[in-house]
Design a protein around this motif. Structure first.
Motif, PDB file in Angstrom:
ATOM      1  N   VAL A 107     -41.659  19.780 -13.830  1.00  0.00           N
ATOM      2  CA  VAL A 107     -40.821  19.304 -14.933  1.00  0.00           C
ATOM      3  C   VAL A 107     -39.982  20.445 -15.492  1.00  0.00           C
ATOM      4  O   VAL A 107     -38.799  20.282 -15.805  1.00  0.00           O
ATOM      5  CB  VAL A 107     -41.687  18.667 -16.042  1.00  0.00           C
ATOM      6  N   ALA A 108     -40.583  21.619 -15.627  1.00  0.00           N
ATOM      7  CA  ALA A 108     -39.837  22.778 -16.122  1.00  0.00           C
ATOM      8  C   ALA A 108     -38.699  23.142 -15.175  1.00  0.00           C
ATOM      9  O   ALA A 108     -37.591  23.492 -15.610  1.00  0.00           O
ATOM     10  CB  ALA A 108     -40.780  23.973 -16.299  1.00  0.00           C
ATOM     11  N   GLY A 120     -41.556  22.871 -19.776  1.00  0.00           N
ATOM     12  CA  GLY A 120     -41.923  21.665 -19.045  1.00  0.00           C
ATOM     13  C   GLY A 120     -43.293  21.188 -19.496  1.00  0.00           C
ATOM     14  O   GLY A 120     -44.209  21.990 -19.671  1.00  0.00           O
ATOM     15  N   GLU A 164     -42.192  14.866 -19.289  1.00  0.00           N
ATOM     16  CA  GLU A 164     -42.293  13.788 -18.327  1.00  0.00           C
ATOM     17  C   GLU A 164     -42.707  12.488 -19.021  1.00  0.00           C
ATOM     18  O   GLU A 164     -43.582  12.480 -19.877  1.00  0.00           O
ATOM     19  CB  GLU A 164     -43.336  14.133 -17.255  1.00  0.00           C
TER      20      GLU A 164
END
Length: 225
Positions: free
Chosen positions: A103-104, A11, A61
């Motif tokens: 995000v990860a 992420g 992102e």
């Protein structure tokens, strides 16, 4: 041989000059993290950091915006990149680390993330559309300024739809004697010259865009996605 089980998701929370990453296993175990510059040295250091996980997918992102420059660089060096649009939520102030973690997580839990494609023709279209938009905004600003000056030079000013040629003809009828009036007239004349040049640039930009759109079969609507 790599398998789905040993795949990791990286992420990334990107910025212009730095990125924060978090490496997450399929069971959401955090395997590593770090903050790196986006210059050549920082980018290479990031790649060296994740080299231990050859079966990796990047979840970045904002790949249509702030993260696009990093995503394209990863594509250029052969790394797979996936798109996600998740922002950190919850208690407390957002940090780059919590953004990268969020995000990860999304990259780990979601299937079918859309891959980033380095479509050069689309990139060219975006650049040209942005340039054409910028010219249009500059034209609008200049016309507004010119109208204000003409209103101060000519009783009632000029009509709303005003071409550079019409403005030039109006200005030719004005011969102010005071220093302020002379300055207004001079600046108005400069603006008219600038408007004529912007008009030619807009015309050339429109022509180039139409030709490229016809060549690619794209529509300008697609450029904002």
């Amino acid at each position: 041989m790599s398998s789905v089980e040993d795949r990791v998701v990286i992420g990334m929370d990107p910025h212009k000059r730095s990125v924060t990453i978090e490496v997450m296993a399929g069971d959401e175990t955090i395997l590593g993290s770090g903050r790196f510059g986006t210059d050549r040295e920082g980018f290479q250091a990031m790649l060296a950091r994740v080299k231990a996980w050859p079966n990796r997918v990047w979840a970045i992102e904002g790949c249509s915006g702030i993260g696009r420059h990093v995503a394209l660089r990863l594509l250029g060096c052969g790394d797979e990149s996936a798109r996600t649009r998740v922002f950190a939520t919850g208690q407390g102030r957002k940090t780059d680390a919590t953004d990268a973690h969020s995000v990860a997580l999304v990259g780990t839990r979601m299937a079918g993330l859309r891959p980033v494609v380095n479509d050069e023709q689309l990139a060219v279209l975006r650049i040209l559309v942005d340039r054409r938009r910028s010219l249009g905004e500059e034209h609008t600003r200049m016309v507004s300024q010119l109208h204000q000056l003409l209103l101060e030079l000519i009783p009632g000013g000029a009509k709303k739809a005003l071409s550079a040629a019409q403005a030039k003809a109006l200005l030719a009828t004005v011969r102010p004697r005071d220093i302020a009036g002379k300055t207004r007239r001079r600046v108005a004349a400069e603006l008219i010259g600038d408007l004529e040049r912007i008009y030619q640039r807009k015309k050339a930009a429109n022509k180039e865009l139409k030709e490229l759109v016809a060549e690619t079969g794209s529509t300008l609507m697609d450029l904002h996605g």
